[in-house]
Design a protein around this motif. Structure first.
Motif, PDB file in Angstrom:
ATOM      1  N   GLY A 159       5.423   3.296  18.986  1.00 62.41           N
ATOM      2  CA  GLY A 159       5.949   4.227  19.976  1.00 62.41           C
ATOM      3  C   GLY A 159       6.499   5.515  19.412  1.00 62.41           C
ATOM      4  N   ASP A 160       6.366   5.720  18.103  1.00 62.52           N
ATOM      5  CA  ASP A 160       6.882   6.935  17.477  1.00 62.52           C
ATOM      6  C   ASP A 160       6.075   8.150  17.952  1.00 62.52           C
ATOM      7  N   PRO A 161       6.729   9.266  18.303  1.00 61.12           N
ATOM      8  CA  PRO A 161       5.992  10.456  18.778  1.00 61.12           C
ATOM      9  C   PRO A 161       5.047  11.045  17.750  1.00 61.12           C
ATOM     10  N   ARG A 162       5.214  10.689  16.468  1.00 62.21           N
ATOM     11  CA  ARG A 162       4.290  11.187  15.456  1.00 62.21           C
ATOM     12  C   ARG A 162       2.870  10.701  15.704  1.00 62.21           C
ATOM     13  N   LYS A 163       2.725   9.590  16.399  1.00 62.74           N
ATOM     14  CA  LYS A 163       1.389   9.057  16.681  1.00 62.74           C
ATOM     15  C   LYS A 163       0.564  10.077  17.470  1.00 62.74           C
ATOM     16  N   LYS A 164       1.143  10.633  18.541  1.00 58.99           N
ATOM     17  CA  LYS A 164       0.419  11.623  19.345  1.00 58.99           C
ATOM     18  C   LYS A 164       0.088  12.863  18.523  1.00 58.99           C
ATOM     19  N   THR A 165       1.056  13.317  17.733  1.00 54.61           N
ATOM     20  CA  THR A 165       0.850  14.526  16.946  1.00 54.61           C
ATOM     21  C   THR A 165      -0.255  14.336  15.916  1.00 54.61           C
TER      22      THR A 165
ATOM     23  N   PRO B 152       2.112  21.672   8.807  1.00 56.49           N
ATOM     24  CA  PRO B 152       1.639  20.960   7.612  1.00 56.49           C
ATOM     25  C   PRO B 152       1.814  19.452   7.780  1.00 56.49           C
ATOM     26  N   PHE B 153       0.874  18.710   7.221  1.00 54.85           N
ATOM     27  CA  PHE B 153       0.876  17.258   7.380  1.00 54.85           C
ATOM     28  C   PHE B 153       2.197  16.633   6.956  1.00 54.85           C
ATOM     29  N   LEU B 154       2.721  17.019   5.803  1.00 55.06           N
ATOM     30  CA  LEU B 154       3.947  16.396   5.303  1.00 55.06           C
ATOM     31  C   LEU B 154       5.131  16.673   6.221  1.00 55.06           C
ATOM     32  N   GLU B 155       5.128  17.808   6.891  1.00 59.33           N
ATOM     33  CA  GLU B 155       6.186  18.111   7.852  1.00 59.33           C
ATOM     34  C   GLU B 155       6.054  17.223   9.090  1.00 59.33           C
ATOM     35  N   VAL B 156       4.821  17.024   9.534  1.00 57.31           N
ATOM     36  CA  VAL B 156       4.583  16.203  10.724  1.00 57.31           C
ATOM     37  C   VAL B 156       4.919  14.742  10.473  1.00 57.31           C
ATOM     38  N   VAL B 157       4.535  14.239   9.309  1.00 62.10           N
ATOM     39  CA  VAL B 157       4.606  12.806   9.060  1.00 62.10           C
ATOM     40  C   VAL B 157       5.990  12.358   8.567  1.00 62.10           C
ATOM     41  N   GLU B 158       6.818  13.300   8.120  1.00 60.42           N
ATOM     42  CA  GLU B 158       8.121  12.930   7.560  1.00 60.42           C
ATOM     43  C   GLU B 158       8.982  12.203   8.594  1.00 60.42           C
ATOM     44  N   GLY B 159       9.721  11.208   8.119  1.00 58.81           N
ATOM     45  CA  GLY B 159      10.585  10.441   9.001  1.00 58.81           C
ATOM     46  C   GLY B 159      10.677   9.006   8.546  1.00 58.81           C
ATOM     47  N   LYS B 160      11.154   8.140   9.436  1.00 59.62           N
ATOM     48  CA  LYS B 160      11.300   6.732   9.112  1.00 59.62           C
ATOM     49  C   LYS B 160       9.952   6.020   9.179  1.00 59.62           C
ATOM     50  N   PHE B 161       9.822   4.955   8.398  1.00 57.98           N
ATOM     51  CA  PHE B 161       8.605   4.159   8.426  1.00 57.98           C
ATOM     52  C   PHE B 161       8.937   2.702   8.121  1.00 57.98           C
ATOM     53  N   TYR B 162       7.968   1.840   8.352  1.00 57.74           N
ATOM     54  CA  TYR B 162       8.106   0.429   8.018  1.00 57.74           C
ATOM     55  C   TYR B 162       7.359   0.167   6.713  1.00 57.74           C
ATOM     56  N   LYS B 163       7.899  -0.736   5.931  1.00 60.86           N
ATOM     57  CA  LYS B 163       7.330  -1.038   4.626  1.00 60.86           C
ATOM     58  C   LYS B 163       7.298  -2.547   4.435  1.00 60.86           C
ATOM     59  N   LYS B 164       6.208  -3.059   3.862  1.00 65.35           N
ATOM     60  CA  LYS B 164       6.084  -4.483   3.603  1.00 65.35           C
ATOM     61  C   LYS B 164       6.805  -4.839   2.303  1.00 65.35           C
ATOM     62  N   ASN B 165       7.609  -5.872   2.345  1.00 65.78           N
ATOM     63  CA  ASN B 165       8.275  -6.418   1.165  1.00 65.78           C
ATOM     64  C   ASN B 165       7.916  -7.892   1.123  1.00 65.78           C
ATOM     65  N   GLY B 166       6.777  -8.198   0.453  1.00 62.79           N
ATOM     66  CA  GLY B 166       6.203  -9.533   0.587  1.00 62.79           C
ATOM     67  C   GLY B 166       5.665  -9.665   1.991  1.00 62.79           C
ATOM     68  N   LYS B 167       6.087 -10.699   2.710  1.00 59.45           N
ATOM     69  CA  LYS B 167       5.662 -10.876   4.102  1.00 59.45           C
ATOM     70  C   LYS B 167       6.669 -10.292   5.082  1.00 59.45           C
ATOM     71  N   GLU B 168       7.827  -9.903   4.549  1.00 57.61           N
ATOM     72  CA  GLU B 168       8.864  -9.331   5.401  1.00 57.61           C
ATOM     73  C   GLU B 168       8.604  -7.845   5.635  1.00 57.61           C
ATOM     74  N   VAL B 169       9.130  -7.352   6.742  1.00 58.65           N
ATOM     75  CA  VAL B 169       8.988  -5.935   7.079  1.00 58.65           C
ATOM     76  C   VAL B 169      10.354  -5.265   6.988  1.00 58.65           C
ATOM     77  N   GLU B 170      10.444  -4.270   6.097  1.00 64.16           N
ATOM     78  CA  GLU B 170      11.644  -3.437   6.051  1.00 64.16           C
ATOM     79  C   GLU B 170      11.482  -2.344   7.099  1.00 64.16           C
ATOM     80  N   LYS B 171      12.459  -2.235   7.987  1.00 62.84           N
ATOM     81  CA  LYS B 171      12.366  -1.247   9.057  1.00 62.84           C
ATOM     82  C   LYS B 171      13.204  -0.011   8.734  1.00 62.84           C
ATOM     83  N   ASP B 172      12.754   1.099   9.304  1.00 66.73           N
ATOM     84  CA  ASP B 172      13.495   2.353   9.215  1.00 66.73           C
ATOM     85  C   ASP B 172      13.749   2.802   7.781  1.00 66.73           C
TER      86      ASP B 172
END
Length: 421
Positions: free
Chosen positions: A242-248, A147-167
């Motif tokens: 480089g996250d392996p989710r990209k290939k999946t 299922p998509f939600l199972e595949v995509v779950e994990g850490k992500f980057y998020k924009k906070n203004g122009k800054e990037v929140e990682k993980d």
């Protein structure tokens, strides 16, 4: 499987094998589209043969088979190439079935390895080559998509203004109950850099309008610095570089080129894989979330499906596209419902032109020239996958004439010619 391949296929020695022996719960059949004249095919075939022999010795060996679907130019080349293969093949004379399979599974290049559920003939993945590379021991057999939600779950980057929140944790919760766009793109790709600003404008407009929409950037950038520079232009969330989710995800949605924008509904089912064309033709997002239309007006932005499927086109520059659509719509609706009810892939796409259709790229005239369609022809079926075109001599086109023309093509009673004279 009989519907796809017929009653029999062959071994390398010419012996016939009943297609019914391939069927069964828990079994997988791979269709190998390849040809002797194709250098990448000749390079991949020995790799596939080694993987196949190893898999057949394993615990699931009796649940898997490969069928060679040849694009060779003559029977002698087919036989020479097939002698290098330890699996089965569709007979070379079955050229019509080969064309049908290529169309059904949208094979746009070779080598292609398509994995099917042998119990029902349904597609598992069109990217079987990635399975051969990534699952050397066949541990993930039968490679049923998660299922998509199972595949995509994990850490992500998020924009906070122009800054990037990682993980940032909890991607599944962040995208819950939202329409999702998966944006496969990269900084090094010229068309991507051209499309991204347009996508940003549409995204911002939809967010301002209160739409429950989010985009996930799935990067094909070559290094972290390029990724971060490119991601700096985007206001949405991203999977880390480089996250392996990209290939999946690429395999799950059969992404073969970039930029690709896949749109998913609130239940994370695919609405369209042609999000780029949808945005280009509707930058204001008036038709959000861009469910496919039964009939499209033929423009540069909408013509992508012509490469993968037979296309019925009504060429008419004297009437409006809206008027032509109304006449064609009953036929398109009937057939799309039949394909949906039978759980079959849509076997034809439908287009109109018209004196009100904004075709800046001149696709209609270019297509007529490319297919050598006569200037006075209004109805034509352009079948690029099989390199054929069918022209109707009918004038004063109406719904009945369109219906007869489409039924003739789908029932194989129409006579076509080569795509170009």
């Amino acid at each position: 499987m009989n519907k796809l391949l017929g009653d029999t296929i062959i071994r390398g020695n010419g012996d016939e094998v009943a297609v019914s022996t391939l069927e069964g719960e828990g079994k997988v059949v791979a269709l190998y589209f390849s040809a002797h004249w194709c250098p990448p095919c000749r390079s991949f075939t020995p790799q596939l043969a080694t993987w196949y022999k190893g898999f057949k010795k394993g615990p699931n060996g009796d649940k898997f088979e490969i069928v060679f679907v040849s694009s060779d130019r003559d029977d002698a080349s087919f036989k020479e190439y097939f002698n290098e293969m330890p699996w089965l093949a569709l007979p070379f004379v079955e050229r019509e079935k080969k064309a049908q399979l290529s169309t059904q599974f949208k094979v746009s290049g070779i080598p292609t390895l398509v994995m099917l559920n042998a119990a029902n003939g349904k597609l598992i993945t069109s990217d079987g080559r990635a399975i051969v590379t990534d699952d050397a021991e066949g541990k993930d057999f039968p490679w049923t998509p998660k299922p998509f939600l199972e595949v995509v779950e994990g850490k992500f980057y998020k924009k906070n203004g122009k800054e990037v929140e990682k993980d940032v944790e909890g991607l599944g919760e962040f995208i819950k109950e939202k329409i999702i766009g998966l944006y496969f793109s990269a900084h090094w790709c010229g068309p991507c850099r051209g499309f991204t600003p347009q996508l940003v404008k549409t995204y911002n407009k939809l967010k301002e309008d209160g739409k429950k929409f989010e985009i996930i950037f799935v990067s094909s950038d070559r290094d972290e610095d390029s990724f971060m520079e490119y991601y700096g232009e985007m206001p949405w969330i991203s999977i880390p570089h480089g996250d392996p989710r990209k290939k999946t995800l690429s395999r799950m949605f059969d992404v073969s080129g970039i930029p690709t924008l896949v749109i998913l509904d609130e239940n994370k089912q695919t609405i369209t894989s042609s999000g780029r064309a949808a945005i280009s033709s509707d930058p204001e997002g008036k038709e959000f979330p861009w469910y496919p239309k039964p009939i499209n007006q033929l423009t540069g932005a909408t013509a992508g499906d012509i490469n993968d499927s037979p296309a019925l086109i009504w060429f008419n520059d004297k009437k409006s596209g809206k008027d032509l659509t109304e006449v064609m719509k009953p036929v398109a609706d009937e057939w799309i419902k039949k394909w949906k009810d039978a759980e079959e892939t849509q076997a034809m796409v439908f287009y109109v032109t018209g004196n009100d259709v904004d075709d800046d790229e001149g696709i209609a005239n270019s297509l007529k020239q490319f297919a050598s369609i006569t200037s006075n022809t209004e109805l034509a079926i352009v079948d690029i996958p099989t390199q054929k075109v069918y022209e109707s001599s009918d004038t004063d086109v109406d719904t009945g004439k369109i219906r007869s023309f489409v039924e003739g093509f789908l029932n194989k009673t129409l006579k076509g010619r080569g795509l170009r004279h």
